[in-house]
Design a protein around this motif. Structure first.
Motif, PDB file in Angstrom:
ATOM      1  N   GLN A 364       1.047  -1.618  -0.207  1.00  0.00           N
ATOM      2  CA  GLN A 364      -0.045   0.197  -0.623  1.00  0.00           C
ATOM      3  C   GLN A 364       1.215   1.336   0.099  1.00  0.00           C
ATOM      4  N   GLY A 365       2.427   1.357   0.132  1.00  0.00           N
ATOM      5  CA  GLY A 365       2.743   2.414   1.000  1.00  0.00           C
ATOM      6  C   GLY A 365       4.425   2.622  -0.229  1.00  0.00           C
ATOM      7  N   ALA A 366       4.365   1.435  -0.606  1.00  0.00           N
ATOM      8  CA  ALA A 366       5.296   0.722  -1.625  1.00  0.00           C
ATOM      9  C   ALA A 366       5.875   2.384  -2.587  1.00  0.00           C
ATOM     10  N   PRO A 367       4.763   3.402  -3.631  1.00  0.00           N
ATOM     11  CA  PRO A 367       5.099   3.991  -4.447  1.00  0.00           C
ATOM     12  C   PRO A 367       5.308   5.767  -3.723  1.00  0.00           C
ATOM     13  N   PHE A 368       5.474   5.491  -2.162  1.00  0.00           N
ATOM     14  CA  PHE A 368       5.313   6.669  -1.691  1.00  0.00           C
ATOM     15  C   PHE A 368       6.279   7.055  -1.186  1.00  0.00           C
ATOM     16  N   VAL A 369       6.908   8.639  -1.162  1.00  0.00           N
ATOM     17  CA  VAL A 369       8.350   8.866   0.086  1.00  0.00           C
ATOM     18  C   VAL A 369       7.478  10.089   0.071  1.00  0.00           C
ATOM     19  N   ARG A 370       8.669  10.711   1.266  1.00  0.00           N
ATOM     20  CA  ARG A 370       8.054  11.684   2.687  1.00  0.00           C
ATOM     21  C   ARG A 370       9.142  12.614   2.398  1.00  0.00           C
ATOM     22  N   PHE A 371       9.598  13.809   2.205  1.00  0.00           N
ATOM     23  CA  PHE A 371      10.193  14.524   2.511  1.00  0.00           C
ATOM     24  C   PHE A 371       9.704  15.636   3.298  1.00  0.00           C
ATOM     25  N   ALA A 372      10.745  16.281   4.152  1.00  0.00           N
ATOM     26  CA  ALA A 372      10.626  17.464   5.293  1.00  0.00           C
ATOM     27  C   ALA A 372      10.831  18.047   4.800  1.00  0.00           C
ATOM     28  N   PHE A 373      10.131  20.058   4.906  1.00  0.00           N
ATOM     29  CA  PHE A 373      10.584  21.115   4.727  1.00  0.00           C
ATOM     30  C   PHE A 373      11.001  21.889   5.743  1.00  0.00           C
ATOM     31  N   CYS A 374      10.671  21.343   7.249  1.00  0.00           N
ATOM     32  CA  CYS A 374      11.801  21.991   8.502  1.00  0.00           C
ATOM     33  C   CYS A 374      12.747  22.190   8.390  1.00  0.00           C
ATOM     34  N   LYS A 375      13.611  23.084   6.941  1.00  0.00           N
ATOM     35  CA  LYS A 375      15.208  23.614   6.702  1.00  0.00           C
ATOM     36  C   LYS A 375      14.854  25.144   6.399  1.00  0.00           C
ATOM     37  N   ARG A 376      15.923  25.732   6.257  1.00  0.00           N
ATOM     38  CA  ARG A 376      16.322  26.744   5.999  1.00  0.00           C
ATOM     39  C   ARG A 376      16.033  26.987   4.318  1.00  0.00           C
ATOM     40  N   GLU A 377      15.254  28.692   3.937  1.00  0.00           N
ATOM     41  CA  GLU A 377      15.130  28.176   2.243  1.00  0.00           C
ATOM     42  C   GLU A 377      15.695  27.760   1.392  1.00  0.00           C
ATOM     43  N   SER A 378      16.384  28.641   1.573  1.00  0.00           N
ATOM     44  CA  SER A 378      18.194  28.873   1.021  1.00  0.00           C
ATOM     45  C   SER A 378      18.364  26.711   0.049  1.00  0.00           C
ATOM     46  N   VAL A 379      17.748  26.065   1.373  1.00  0.00           N
ATOM     47  CA  VAL A 379      18.593  24.247   1.138  1.00  0.00           C
ATOM     48  C   VAL A 379      17.362  23.634   1.062  1.00  0.00           C
ATOM     49  N   LEU A 380      15.780  24.146   0.557  1.00  0.00           N
ATOM     50  CA  LEU A 380      15.393  23.525   0.143  1.00  0.00           C
ATOM     51  C   LEU A 380      15.122  24.390  -1.362  1.00  0.00           C
ATOM     52  N   GLU A 381      15.040  25.522  -1.632  1.00  0.00           N
ATOM     53  CA  GLU A 381      15.699  26.035  -3.219  1.00  0.00           C
ATOM     54  C   GLU A 381      17.021  24.426  -3.734  1.00  0.00           C
ATOM     55  N   GLU A 382      17.688  24.805  -2.789  1.00  0.00           N
ATOM     56  CA  GLU A 382      18.856  23.425  -3.530  1.00  0.00           C
ATOM     57  C   GLU A 382      18.383  22.455  -3.648  1.00  0.00           C
ATOM     58  N   ALA A 383      17.584  22.298  -2.770  1.00  0.00           N
ATOM     59  CA  ALA A 383      16.709  20.567  -2.924  1.00  0.00           C
ATOM     60  C   ALA A 383      16.195  20.517  -3.999  1.00  0.00           C
ATOM     61  N   ALA A 384      15.613  21.637  -3.963  1.00  0.00           N
ATOM     62  CA  ALA A 384      14.020  21.686  -5.566  1.00  0.00           C
ATOM     63  C   ALA A 384      15.343  21.695  -6.911  1.00  0.00           C
ATOM     64  N   THR A 385      15.965  22.633  -6.911  1.00  0.00           N
ATOM     65  CA  THR A 385      16.738  22.621  -8.060  1.00  0.00           C
ATOM     66  C   THR A 385      17.193  21.217  -8.679  1.00  0.00           C
ATOM     67  N   ARG A 386      18.087  20.329  -7.074  1.00  0.00           N
ATOM     68  CA  ARG A 386      18.554  19.384  -7.641  1.00  0.00           C
ATOM     69  C   ARG A 386      17.387  18.234  -7.980  1.00  0.00           C
ATOM     70  N   LEU A 387      16.683  18.547  -7.566  1.00  0.00           N
ATOM     71  CA  LEU A 387      15.702  17.146  -7.986  1.00  0.00           C
ATOM     72  C   LEU A 387      14.748  17.681  -9.479  1.00  0.00           C
ATOM     73  N   LYS A 388      15.122  18.818  -9.866  1.00  0.00           N
ATOM     74  CA  LYS A 388      14.616  19.028 -11.356  1.00  0.00           C
ATOM     75  C   LYS A 388      15.219  18.048 -12.297  1.00  0.00           C
ATOM     76  N   SER A 389      16.559  17.248 -11.786  1.00  0.00           N
ATOM     77  CA  SER A 389      16.919  16.812 -12.947  1.00  0.00           C
ATOM     78  C   SER A 389      16.006  15.218 -13.254  1.00  0.00           C
ATOM     79  N   LEU A 390      15.174  14.961 -12.402  1.00  0.00           N
ATOM     80  CA  LEU A 390      14.478  13.877 -12.861  1.00  0.00           C
ATOM     81  C   LEU A 390      13.211  13.935 -13.532  1.00  0.00           C
ATOM     82  N   ALA A 391      13.452  15.396 -13.594  1.00  0.00           N
ATOM     83  CA  ALA A 391      12.193  15.228 -15.026  1.00  0.00           C
ATOM     84  C   ALA A 391      12.549  15.096 -16.325  1.00  0.00           C
ATOM     85  N   GLY A 392      13.554  15.248 -16.075  1.00  0.00           N
ATOM     86  CA  GLY A 392      14.298  15.425 -17.563  1.00  0.00           C
ATOM     87  C   GLY A 392      15.251  14.140 -18.356  1.00  0.00           C
TER      88      GLY A 392
END
Length: 392
Positions: A364-392
Motif C-alpha cells: 500500500q505504501g510502496a509508491p509513496f516517498v516522504r520529504f521534510a520541509f523544516c529546513k532553511r529556505e535556501s536549503v529547500l531551494e537547492e533541493a528543488a533545483t537538484r530534484l528537477k533533474s528527475l524531470a529531464g
C-alpha cells in the motif's frame, strides 16, 4: 551459536532492526546530500527559549534529578496551554506528566495500558515507534489504512469500525498525521469518539504537530463528550519550538490514566531534561504571535518544496499539518520507494524516506516517498533545483 541456543534479541522485537532514519541519514552524510529525510529543523528555535535553558543551568535549576512527574512549573504551563488553546482543564499535580519526549510518552502509555494479546488499532502509515512499542507491550497491532483521496489521505470510518473486535483495547491516533500530513476533521474525530465510547475503548493520541497546521484546525479528541476520561493526550516541545534534541514531552489525561502511565514511565527514564523543563515552561507561555509566525514560516516552506517536487514530476499530496510532504513516484516511472530513496542521493543529492516503512501492508505504501520541509529556505531551494533533474 548464541548463548542458551536461541536468538539474543527478544522475539517481540525481531522484526525491528536499524531504523530507516539512521540508514538514510548515514547515506546523506556519506554522499554529501541534502537530508530531507529525518524530521529535524536545521536551525534552532526562539533565542529567548534557549536563553531560558542557559539561565536554568547557571541558576542550578534542574541540574540534579527533577521531580518524577516533572517540575511544577512545566506541569502548570502544560495545563495552562491546554486551557488556553482548547478550553481543556487539567490538574497540573494529578493530570499532567512530563516525559522524555513524545516517544517515551507513547512507550509508557502502551506499556501501562496493554496486556499481552490486546489489540491496538493504529492508522497506517504510522510512525515507526508505534509498532515497536505495541510489540514491547505484547499487544497486537491492527492497521487501518489511510488512502489517497484527491489531494490528501483520508480515514475510512467504516474500515475503522470493522477493525474493532472483542480483543480491541485501544486506538492509537495521530493527528496532525505523520507522514501523510492529514489533519482529522471534527466530523472524523466525533466518529472516533462515538466508537470509543460505544465499545469502551481507550485512546492514545499523539498530537505533537498540534501547532503546525495550515488551513485546517487541530481539535484534541479529549474535548469530545465522553473522551476526557478515556484519552491519553501526548505532545512535546520539539516540533513546536524547534528544539528536538531537548526531548521534553508530556501526557495529559484523567488522574487515573496519568497515574497508570506514570507507573510505567518511572521505570523507563525516571526523569530527564531537567534544565530544559524550565525553558519549555517559558516557551509554552510565548505570545500567540509566535505560534502564528511558525505556521506562516512553515507554510511558505511547504509551498516552496511542494512546487519543486511537482516541477520534478512527482504527484504531491500537499499536507494540512506536520512538516512532511508525501509524494507519489509513479509519474516518474518508479514503483519501489525503497529502491528510489536509496538511489536518490547518487541521482540528485537529496535524501528522502520511503513511506512503506510505516506500513504493515507495504504494498500500500510502496509508491509513496516522504520529504521534510523544516529546513532553511535556501536549503529547500537547492533541493528543488537538484530534484528537477528527475524531470529531464
Amino acid at each position: 551459536m548464541t548463548p542458551m541456543g536461541r536468538p539474543l534479541l527478544n522475539r517481540r522485537l525481531a522484526e525491528f532492526g536499524t531504523t530507516i532514519f539512521a540508514e538514510m541519514s548515514a547515506l546523506a552524510v556519506e554522499t554529501g546530500s541534502i537530508n530531507l529525510g529525518q524530521g529535524f529543523p536545521d536551525s534552532d528555535g526562539p533565542e529567548e527559549v534557549r536563553e531560558a535553558a542557559v539561565r536554568a543551568l547557571r541558576d542550578g535549576r534542574g541540574n540534579q534529578y527533577p521531580p518524577g512527574p516533572g517540575i511544577p512549573e512545566l506541569r502548570t504551563a502544560v495545563a495552562e496551554h491546554q486551557r488556553r488553546w482548547y478550553g481543556l482543564s487539567y490538574d497540573p499535580d494529578r493530570e499532567v506528566l512530563v516525559t522524555a519526549g513524545a516517544t517515551e510518552a507513547i512507550a509508557a502509555s502502551l506499556l501501562a495500558l496493554l496486556e499481552p494479546g490486546d489489540e491496538v488499532i493504529a492508522l497506517e502509515p504510522y510512525y515507526d515507534s508505534y509498532a515497536a512499542c505495541i510489540a514491547m507491550a505484547g499487544g497486537t497491532r491492527v492497521p487501518v489504512t489511510l488512502r489517497p483521496d484527491g489531494d490528501a489521505f483520508r480515514l475510512d470510518l467504516d474500515e475503522l469500525r470493522a477493525a474493532v473486535t472483542d480483543r480491541t483495547r485501544l486506538i492509537l491516533l495521530n493527528t496532525p498525521h505523520n507522514p501523510t500530513g492529514t489533519v482529522l476533521t471534527r466530523e472524523e474525530l466525533a466518529a472516533v469518539a462515538q466508537l470509543a465510547t460505544e465499545r469502551d475503548l481507550l485512546v492514545v493520541t499523539d498530537e505533537v504537530y498540534e501547532h503546525l497546521v495550515f488551513g485546517a484546525e487541530h481539535t484534541p479528541l479529549a474535548s469530545f463528550p465522553g473522551m476526557r476520561e478515556r484519552t491519553v493526550t501526548i505532545s512535546s516541545a520539539g516540533k513546536t519550538f524547534s528544539f528536538t534534541g531537548w526531548k521534553v514531552g508530556w501526557v495529559t489525561g484523567s488522574a487515573e490514566l496519568v497515574a497508570a502511565v506514570r507507573s510505567a514511565k518511572q521505570f523507563l527514564t525516571y526523569v530527564s531534561s531537567g534544565p530544559f523543563q524550565y525553558a519549555v515552561a517559558e516557551a509554552l507561555r510565548l505570545p500567540d504571535s509566535y505560534f502564528h509566525t511558525i505556521r506562516e514560516d512553515l507554510l511558505a516552506k511547504r509551498d516552496l518544496l511542494a512546487g519543486g517536487l511537482a516541477d520534478a514530476g512527482f504527484t504531491v499530496f500537499r499536507p494540512s499539518g506536520t512538516y512532511f510532504i508525501t509524494t507519489d513516484i509513479r509519474p516518474l516511472g518508479e514503483t519501489d520507494g525503497f529502491a528510489f530513496c536509496r538511489a536518490l542521493p547518487e541521482r540528485c543529492g537529496v535524501v528522502a524516506i520511503p513511506n512503506a516503512v510505516f506500513y504493515d501492508h507495504q504494498d500500500q505504501g510502496a509508491p509513496f516517498v516522504r520529504f521534510a520541509f523544516c529546513k532553511r529556505e535556501s536549503v529547500l531551494e537547492e533541493a528543488a533545483t537538484r530534484l528537477k533533474s528527475l524531470a529531464g
